[in-house]
Design an enzyme around this catalytic site. Structure first.
Site, PDB file in Angstrom:
ATOM      1  N   LYS A  27     -34.617  67.253  -5.292  1.00 36.17           N
ATOM      2  CA  LYS A  27     -33.369  67.107  -4.535  1.00 36.17           C
ATOM      3  C   LYS A  27     -32.462  68.335  -4.678  1.00 36.17           C
ATOM      4  O   LYS A  27     -31.595  68.557  -3.844  1.00 36.17           O
ATOM      5  CB  LYS A  27     -32.664  65.842  -4.981  1.00 36.17           C
ATOM      6  CG  LYS A  27     -33.476  64.602  -4.614  1.00 36.17           C
ATOM      7  CD  LYS A  27     -32.919  63.342  -5.225  1.00 36.17           C
ATOM      8  CE  LYS A  27     -33.601  62.098  -4.697  1.00 36.17           C
ATOM      9  NZ  LYS A  27     -34.942  61.901  -5.283  1.00 36.17           N
TER      10      LYS A  27
HETATM   11  C1  LIG Z   1     -35.808  61.077  -4.529  1.00 32.29           C
HETATM   12  C2  LIG Z   1     -37.184  60.991  -4.937  1.00 32.29           C
HETATM   13  C3  LIG Z   1     -38.157  60.399  -4.111  1.00 32.29           C
HETATM   14  C4  LIG Z   1     -37.826  59.756  -2.792  1.00 32.29           C
HETATM   15  O1  LIG Z   1     -37.397  60.653  -1.797  1.00 32.29           O
HETATM   16  P1  LIG Z   1     -36.849  60.091  -0.408  1.00 32.29           P
HETATM   17  O2  LIG Z   1     -36.363  61.281   0.346  1.00 32.29           O
HETATM   18  O3  LIG Z   1     -35.751  59.113  -0.745  1.00 32.29           O
HETATM   19  O4  LIG Z   1     -38.001  59.392   0.273  1.00 32.29           O
HETATM   20  C5  LIG Z   1     -39.470  60.364  -4.562  1.00 32.29           C
HETATM   21  N1  LIG Z   1     -39.826  60.911  -5.747  1.00 32.29           N
HETATM   22  C6  LIG Z   1     -38.928  61.503  -6.554  1.00 32.29           C
HETATM   23  C7  LIG Z   1     -39.400  62.079  -7.862  1.00 32.29           C
HETATM   24  C8  LIG Z   1     -37.589  61.572  -6.190  1.00 32.29           C
HETATM   25  O5  LIG Z   1     -36.695  62.184  -6.988  1.00 32.29           O
END
Ligand SMILES: *Cc1c(COP(=O)(O)O)cnc(C)c1O
Length: 303
Positions: A112
């Site tokens: 993220k």
């Molecule tokens: C946030 C996250 C996800 C999910 O991502 P989305 O965009 O909400 O589908 C999956 N795996 C990890 C490790 C994450 O941090």
């Protein structure tokens, strides 16, 4: 570029307004009116671009009219100053399953980061000087750290992060609680769903209507637009570009896969997507049965 609600009953907004708002009033999500297309030749030109140049090139059509090209490029440069390819987006070949795209080399170790290093700076650049914004976010660990790190010190913005007691790792708790300044973290005696519920209720609370409340969860286009860059970077790192390309994407709110599909709409030759979920399978069940029946979140090894 205008942005429309997926449910079609809310007024179209411009980039600044969607960036600083949550879901549309009709309950939909804001999406751009079209996807700028890049030709094969243009995509081939991305082969040698820096992270900053690639990001500017891909994103500018979405912000055009709200920031001058020079100002925008400066924002992107500052946000991604330390981002180099392949150090930050690393395609690793495996023995049996093709490639794994490593996206955990940003400042907080969560993929993220790749969007959240840019979003707060974009908001800082487009906000009027007398504007104040309060971002609330529920986290099970990954989102909160990346949000806190990205928003730290952005003027006019306060961030409140809700996290479930005992359910985030020690290092993540430190990422949330030790920065200070404009970042507040609240430990909630409950599970992630309780945190999420509190955020939803805050948005519905009439007594908070004087505060400009915004979501930093993945419904914000500023979260998923910058996630398309690494699909282009993965593609350019492939050895054999004539093979059919399939992405399997661990999904929670499906923002990441949405960004991938968008990069395909923009011209990247992706053959297929697999939306992988863990045992928290509300969306696959919905697609199968047309019944939307969220169940309490089960804790798994992947947060
Ligand atoms: C946030 C996250 C996800 C999910 O991502 P989305 O965009 O909400 O589908 C999956 N795996 C990890 C490790 C994450 O941090």
């Amino acid at each position: 570029m205008k942005y429309f609600s997926t449910r079609g009953n809310s007024e179209a907004l411009n980039f600044i307004d969607v960036l600083t708002s949550g879901t549309a009033k009709d309950g939909g999500l804001y999406v751009p009116e079209n996807f700028p297309k890049f030709s094969k030749e243009e995509i081939a030109d991305f082969e040698t671009a820096s992270y900053q140049d690639l990001a500017s090139h891909l994103l500018y059509p979405y912000v055009e009219g709200f920031l001058s090209k020079d100002d925008f490029e400066q924002v992107v440069k500052n946000a991604y100053e330390s981002f180099t390819i392949p150090e930050v987006v690393k395609l690793v070949e495996t023995k049996n399953i093709g490639y794994v795209l490593e996206l955990f080399h940003g400042p907080t170790g969560s993929f993220k980061d790749l969007a959240l290093q840019l979003l707060p700076r974009l908001i800082g650049a487009v906000m009027k000087s007398d504007q104040r914004s309060l971002y609330v976010v529920a986290t099970s660990g990954d989102t909160g750290g990346a949000v806190a790190n990205g928003f730290l010190g952005v003027e006019g913005v306060k961030v409140v992060i809700l996290y479930p007691k005992g359910k985030v790792s020690e290092i993540q708790e430190k990422q949330l609680t030790t920065l200070g300044q404009n970042i507040s973290a609240l430990e909630v005696d409950g599970v992630f769903d309780d945190c999420q519920e509190m955020v939803k209720n805050a948005f519905l609370d009439a007594s908070l209507s004087s505060v400009q409340l915004t979501s930093a969860n993945s419904i914000n286009i500023g979260r998923w637009l910058p996630q398309m860059f690494y699909y282009f970077i993965a593609y350019r790192a492939l050895k054999y570009k004539n093979k059919k390309l399939v992405f399997s994407i661990p999904s929670g709110n499906f923002g990441n896969i949405c960004a991938g599909i968008m990069s395909q709409q923009m011209g990247l030759p992706i053959n297929h997507f697999v939306a992988s979920t863990n045992v928290n399978d509300t969306v696959p069940r919905y697609l199968k049965t047309a019944n939307y029946e969220p169940l309490p979140t089960k804790q798994t090894v992947s947060n």
